[in-house]
Design a protein around this motif. Structure first.
Motif, short mmCIF file in Angstrom:
data_model
loop_
_atom_site.label_atom_id
_atom_site.label_comp_id
_atom_site.label_asym_id
_atom_site.label_seq_id
_atom_site.Cartn_x
_atom_site.Cartn_y
_atom_site.Cartn_z
N MET A 76 0.85 -1.19 0.00
CA MET A 76 0.00 0.00 0.00
C MET A 76 0.88 1.24 0.00
N ASP A 77 0.38 2.26 -0.62
CA ASP A 77 1.12 3.51 -0.70
C ASP A 77 0.46 4.53 0.22
N ILE A 78 1.09 5.68 0.30
CA ILE A 78 0.57 6.76 1.12
C ILE A 78 0.57 8.03 0.28
N MET A 79 -0.42 8.88 0.51
CA MET A 79 -0.47 10.18 -0.13
C MET A 79 -0.53 11.22 0.97
N VAL A 80 0.33 12.23 0.87
CA VAL A 80 0.38 13.29 1.86
C VAL A 80 0.14 14.61 1.12
N GLU A 81 -0.97 15.27 1.45
CA GLU A 81 -1.30 16.56 0.84
C GLU A 81 -1.13 17.65 1.88
N VAL A 82 -0.36 18.68 1.55
CA VAL A 82 -0.11 19.78 2.47
C VAL A 82 -0.73 21.04 1.89
N LYS A 83 -1.53 21.70 2.71
CA LYS A 83 -2.18 22.94 2.30
C LYS A 83 -1.78 24.04 3.29
N ASP A 84 -1.19 25.12 2.77
CA ASP A 84 -0.84 26.24 3.63
C ASP A 84 -2.10 26.98 4.05
N ILE A 85 -2.17 27.31 5.35
CA ILE A 85 -3.24 28.13 5.88
C ILE A 85 -2.59 29.31 6.58
N THR A 86 -3.36 30.26 7.00
CA THR A 86 -2.83 31.49 7.60
C THR A 86 -1.84 31.21 8.72
N SER A 87 -2.18 30.32 9.62
CA SER A 87 -1.35 30.09 10.80
C SER A 87 -0.39 28.91 10.66
N GLY A 88 -0.44 28.21 9.55
CA GLY A 88 0.44 27.04 9.42
C GLY A 88 0.06 26.17 8.25
N VAL A 89 -0.15 24.87 8.54
CA VAL A 89 -0.47 23.92 7.48
C VAL A 89 -1.56 22.94 7.91
N GLU A 90 -2.37 22.55 6.94
CA GLU A 90 -3.30 21.45 7.11
C GLU A 90 -2.76 20.31 6.26
N VAL A 91 -2.70 19.13 6.83
CA VAL A 91 -2.14 17.98 6.14
C VAL A 91 -3.19 16.88 6.08
N ARG A 92 -3.38 16.33 4.90
CA ARG A 92 -4.26 15.18 4.74
C ARG A 92 -3.41 13.98 4.39
N VAL A 93 -3.61 12.91 5.14
CA VAL A 93 -2.87 11.68 4.89
C VAL A 93 -3.87 10.63 4.43
N LYS A 94 -3.53 9.94 3.35
CA LYS A 94 -4.40 8.89 2.81
C LYS A 94 -3.59 7.61 2.65
N GLY A 95 -4.17 6.48 3.06
CA GLY A 95 -3.51 5.20 2.88
C GLY A 95 -3.13 4.57 4.20
N GLU A 96 -2.02 3.84 4.18
CA GLU A 96 -1.53 3.13 5.37
C GLU A 96 -0.21 3.74 5.82
N ILE A 97 -0.04 3.83 7.13
CA ILE A 97 1.22 4.33 7.68
C ILE A 97 1.91 3.17 8.37
N ASP A 98 3.00 2.72 7.77
CA ASP A 98 3.75 1.59 8.31
C ASP A 98 5.24 1.81 8.04
N ALA A 99 6.04 0.80 8.27
CA ALA A 99 7.50 0.93 8.10
C ALA A 99 7.87 1.30 6.67
N TYR A 100 7.05 0.91 5.72
CA TYR A 100 7.33 1.20 4.31
C TYR A 100 6.98 2.64 3.94
N THR A 101 5.85 3.15 4.45
CA THR A 101 5.37 4.47 4.05
C THR A 101 5.74 5.60 5.01
N ALA A 102 6.10 5.27 6.24
CA ALA A 102 6.41 6.30 7.24
C ALA A 102 7.54 7.25 6.81
N PRO A 103 8.59 6.75 6.13
CA PRO A 103 9.65 7.69 5.72
C PRO A 103 9.14 8.82 4.82
N LYS A 104 8.20 8.52 3.93
CA LYS A 104 7.65 9.57 3.06
C LYS A 104 6.91 10.61 3.90
N LEU A 105 6.16 10.15 4.88
CA LEU A 105 5.44 11.05 5.78
C LEU A 105 6.43 11.94 6.53
#
Length: 110
Positions: free
Chosen positions: A1-30
């Motif tokens: 399984m793969d992971i998708m990380v979407e980062v959106k800038d907001i006034t005070s920082g960032v909103e991040v959406r994570v889709k998929g599975e977070i495991d030893a394989y995908t965690a480095p991308k996150l």
């Protein structure tokens, strides 16, 4: 399984959406995507896990590291949209008592 990380800038920082599975394989991308952002002074980082279907201890480690980094730089770190399964993982490990977890972001994550 793969992971998708979407980062959106907001006034005070960032909103991040994570889709998929977070495991030893995908965690480095996150990590590679979010750690540089966590070092911004005073950042507000909201991470939406609504579409995360699975997370293991590697994922927990990433979020602990991000939380510590954001706090060290006087920022705010919040997790939103946890499934019952993920919420239970954070509860069992005691991380729910340390990390701010909400049902949804204030104003919603678009």
């Amino acid at each position: 399984m793969d992971i998708m990380v979407e980062v959106k800038d907001i006034t005070s920082g960032v909103e991040v959406r994570v889709k998929g599975e977070i495991d030893a394989y995908t965690a480095p991308k996150l990590s590679e995507t979010l750690y540089p952002l966590s070092k911004r002074e005073g950042i507000v980082m909201i991470v939406d896990l609504t579409e995360v279907s699975y997370m293991d201890s590697t994922g927990l480690g990433v979020f602990v590291g991000l939380f510590k980094s954001v706090r060290a730089h006087n920022g705010v770190f919040t997790l939103v949209g946890l499934s019952e399964r993920l919420q239970r993982l954070f509860d069992i490990t005691g991380l729910a008592d340390i990390i701010d977890i909400k049902n949804h972001a204030e104003g919603g994550v678009e």
